[in-house]
Write a protein that holds these residues in place. Structure first.
Motif, short mmCIF file in Angstrom:
data_model
loop_
_atom_site.label_atom_id
_atom_site.label_comp_id
_atom_site.label_asym_id
_atom_site.label_seq_id
_atom_site.Cartn_x
_atom_site.Cartn_y
_atom_site.Cartn_z
N GLY A 116 37.94 80.71 21.20
CA GLY A 116 37.94 80.40 19.77
C GLY A 116 36.54 80.16 19.26
O GLY A 116 35.62 79.86 20.04
N THR A 117 36.36 80.31 17.95
CA THR A 117 35.03 80.11 17.34
C THR A 117 35.16 79.23 16.10
O THR A 117 36.23 79.13 15.50
N GLY A 118 34.04 78.63 15.72
CA GLY A 118 34.02 77.83 14.50
C GLY A 118 32.61 77.73 13.96
O GLY A 118 31.64 77.98 14.70
N MET A 119 32.48 77.40 12.69
CA MET A 119 31.15 77.22 12.11
C MET A 119 31.21 76.21 10.99
O MET A 119 32.27 75.86 10.51
N TYR A 120 30.05 75.75 10.61
CA TYR A 120 29.95 74.85 9.46
C TYR A 120 28.57 75.01 8.83
O TYR A 120 27.57 75.10 9.55
N VAL A 121 28.54 75.07 7.52
CA VAL A 121 27.25 75.01 6.83
C VAL A 121 27.34 73.94 5.75
O VAL A 121 28.43 73.64 5.24
N PRO A 122 26.20 73.32 5.40
CA PRO A 122 26.22 72.27 4.38
C PRO A 122 26.70 72.82 3.03
O PRO A 122 26.67 74.04 2.80
N ALA A 123 27.12 71.91 2.15
CA ALA A 123 27.66 72.33 0.84
C ALA A 123 26.55 72.89 -0.06
O ALA A 123 26.81 73.75 -0.91
N ASN A 124 25.33 72.43 0.14
CA ASN A 124 24.25 72.74 -0.80
C ASN A 124 23.66 74.14 -0.58
O ASN A 124 23.01 74.40 0.43
N VAL A 125 23.88 75.06 -1.54
CA VAL A 125 23.33 76.41 -1.45
C VAL A 125 21.99 76.45 -2.17
O VAL A 125 21.88 75.98 -3.30
N VAL A 126 20.98 77.00 -1.52
CA VAL A 126 19.65 77.11 -2.14
C VAL A 126 19.29 78.59 -2.28
O VAL A 126 19.28 79.32 -1.29
N THR A 127 19.06 79.02 -3.51
CA THR A 127 18.70 80.42 -3.76
C THR A 127 17.19 80.59 -3.68
O THR A 127 16.44 79.60 -3.72
N ASN A 128 16.75 81.85 -3.62
CA ASN A 128 15.30 82.11 -3.65
C ASN A 128 14.70 81.58 -4.95
O ASN A 128 13.59 81.05 -4.96
N HIS A 129 15.46 81.73 -6.02
CA HIS A 129 14.97 81.25 -7.31
C HIS A 129 14.73 79.73 -7.27
O HIS A 129 13.73 79.24 -7.80
N ASP A 130 15.64 79.01 -6.59
CA ASP A 130 15.46 77.55 -6.46
C ASP A 130 14.11 77.22 -5.80
O ASP A 130 13.47 76.23 -6.15
N LEU A 131 13.70 78.06 -4.84
CA LEU A 131 12.44 77.78 -4.12
C LEU A 131 11.22 77.99 -5.01
O LEU A 131 10.18 77.36 -4.80
N THR A 132 11.36 78.86 -6.00
CA THR A 132 10.20 79.14 -6.87
C THR A 132 9.84 77.92 -7.71
O THR A 132 8.76 77.86 -8.29
N LYS A 133 10.76 76.95 -7.79
CA LYS A 133 10.47 75.75 -8.58
C LYS A 133 9.36 74.90 -7.95
O LYS A 133 8.71 74.13 -8.62
N PHE A 134 9.17 75.03 -6.62
CA PHE A 134 8.10 74.24 -6.00
C PHE A 134 7.19 75.05 -5.09
O PHE A 134 6.26 74.53 -4.49
N LEU A 135 7.48 76.38 -4.95
CA LEU A 135 6.66 77.22 -4.08
C LEU A 135 6.17 78.42 -4.87
O LEU A 135 6.91 78.95 -5.71
N ASP A 136 4.95 78.88 -4.56
CA ASP A 136 4.45 80.09 -5.18
C ASP A 136 5.05 81.29 -4.43
O ASP A 136 4.45 81.81 -3.50
N THR A 137 6.27 81.67 -4.83
CA THR A 137 6.95 82.78 -4.16
C THR A 137 7.89 83.42 -5.17
O THR A 137 7.97 82.96 -6.31
N ASN A 138 8.57 84.48 -4.80
CA ASN A 138 9.57 85.04 -5.70
C ASN A 138 10.67 85.74 -4.91
O ASN A 138 10.51 86.06 -3.74
N ASP A 139 11.80 85.93 -5.60
CA ASP A 139 13.00 86.47 -4.97
C ASP A 139 12.72 87.82 -4.31
O ASP A 139 13.10 88.06 -3.16
N GLU A 140 12.00 88.69 -5.02
CA GLU A 140 11.75 90.04 -4.50
C GLU A 140 10.94 89.99 -3.21
O GLU A 140 11.26 90.67 -2.23
N TRP A 141 9.91 89.15 -3.19
CA TRP A 141 9.05 89.01 -2.01
C TRP A 141 9.87 88.53 -0.80
O TRP A 141 9.78 89.08 0.29
N ILE A 142 10.68 87.51 -1.03
CA ILE A 142 11.47 86.95 0.08
C ILE A 142 12.48 87.98 0.60
O ILE A 142 12.63 88.17 1.80
N GLN A 143 13.15 88.64 -0.34
CA GLN A 143 14.17 89.62 0.09
C GLN A 143 13.53 90.77 0.85
O GLN A 143 14.05 91.23 1.87
N GLN A 144 12.40 91.24 0.34
CA GLN A 144 11.74 92.39 0.95
C GLN A 144 11.12 92.01 2.29
O GLN A 144 11.16 92.76 3.25
#
Lengths: 316, 74
Positions: free
Chosen positions: A7-35
């Motif tokens: 059998g298998t199981g998994m768990y992830v925390p409730a809080n989802v963080v998008t790439n856009h969320d990271l741009t609020k405090f990091l000099d980065t962008n969604d396209e750069w991270i995805q690519q």
């Protein structure tokens, strides 16, 4: 005698963080991270500890296995990002499950899940009946959130599997080869009055280029080796389940090995790199989505700090 | 000789004229990111039939890559 996955199981925390969320405090962008990495979202813990996540994944795996918790005679966990050096995450899970088996952790960074299976195989050879293996990471604890090269890659989560004595762990290959300067995660430095060195920041430090090259070669070598040694052709393998480190690593390995991209199970876009948890999370997703039939052959391939890499041939 | 081969592989990859790729050209100027540099290096390994370990070398310009390959071919 080795084992079969029950059998298998998994768990992830409730809080989802998008790439856009990271741009609020990091000099980065969604396209750069995805690519560059292939990550779109990751789950980042606000309150859950690595042991909390391990416990939830373990409960799900036990329920999925159909056995009861007290039939487990060993808990093996792996983590590089738990809250405590001691007790081990496996011990915390044992207490939370209210059972009395032996329990301990191993440290093999991102390759840990295959190291867990290999360790479990040794215990099965000694007559153990049911073993719970868990990879659990709160990577957000050990990241420098001002470093855009590392913090965009990782995520938190846990994956677990219940193994029972059987014959489905068919073969494995494990390699450790030095390279502490390529991936380095310094530990907390205490306040020893005798210490004469320079304390290092306790965050993930990685040489991206070296890691990339090492990882692609590790996957390619291990897969070629396991196929050849077991007289198998690639079309006899249902899926390759790689450690989800970086989509670009998987793409390059697929190109180098001339194996179609569809053979590789990829979910890094959703979870980021969850280190020791990435392969068991992938297995649980595949299991619950009905992608796996009994008898299917899988190649699990993991690589990371050590440097180490470990891969195995598993019959579902 | 090594530069020509390297320039040819880069030119094929990014679809440009190989003669525009000079020793001092920076990968960044060509729109090649740091992981793509390693992808290039790995194609060079196949081209030159030898394993090329980075051993801490930073590859910023075409010359860095050419130099690294030359050092392994000697």
């Amino acid at each position: 005698m080795s084992f079969s996955v029950l059998g298998t199981g998994m768990y992830v925390p409730a809080n989802v963080v998008t790439n856009h969320d990271l741009t609020k405090f990091l000099d980065t962008n969604d396209e750069w991270i995805q690519q560059r990495v292939g990550v779109v979202t990751r789950y980042i813990s606000e309150t859950e500890t690595a042991a909390d996540m391990a416990y939830e994944a373990a409960k799900a795996a036990i329920e999925n296995s159909g056995i009861s918790a007290n039939q487990i005679d060993l808990i093996l966990a792996a983590s590089i990002s738990g809250e405590r050096v001691s007790p081990a995450i496996a011990c915390e899970v044992q207490e939370l499950l209210g059972i009395s088996c032996i329990a301990f952790d191993i440290n093999a960074a991102c390759s840990a899940f295959v190291f867990l299976l290999e360790t479990a195989a040794g215990f099965f050879a000694r007559g153990y009946r049911n073993i719970l293996v868990i990879g659990a990471e709160r990577m957000s604890r050990i990241l420098d959130w001002q470093d855009r090269n590392t913090s965009v890659i990782f995520g938190d989560g846990a994956g677990a599997a219940v193994l029972t004595a059987g014959k489905n762990y068919l073969d494995s290959t494990v390699t450790v080869r030095g390279g502490h300067d390529v991936i380095n995660i310094p530990n907390f430095m205490g306040n020893s009055p005798f210490f004469k060195g320079v304390p290092e920041a306790p965050y993930v430090q990685m040489n991206g280029q070296e890691t990339f090259k090492f990882a692609v070669n590790a996957i390619s070598q291990d897969i070629k080796h396991l196929l050849q040694k077991n007289n198998l052709e690639m079309d006899q393998i249902k899926y390759i389940v790689p450690h989800q480190a970086n989509k670009r690593i998987i793409d390059m390995a697929s190109m180098k090995l001339k194996i179609p991209a569809e053979k590789f199970y990829v979910n890094i876009q959703k979870y980021g790199n969850t280190s020791a948890a990435s392969i068991p999370i992938a297995l649980d997703e595949m299991n619950r989505q009905g992608l796996l039939q009994r008898g299917d052959l899988l190649l699990l391939t993991a690589f990371g700090g050590g440097l180490a890499h470990a891969s195995c041939l598993l019959r579902w | 000789m090594v530069l020509e081969k390297v320039a040819k592989i880069i030119a094929e990859r990014i679809d440009c004229d190989a003669s525009t790729i000079q020793n001092e050209t920076k990968f960044e100027e060509l729109g090649i990111d740091s992981l793509e540099v390693i992808e290039l290096l790995m194609s060079m390994e196949e081209e030159f039939g030898t394993e090329i370990e980075l051993e801490g070398t930073k590859l910023t310009t075409v010359a860095d890559l050419v130099q690294l390959i030359k050092s392994k071919l000697q």
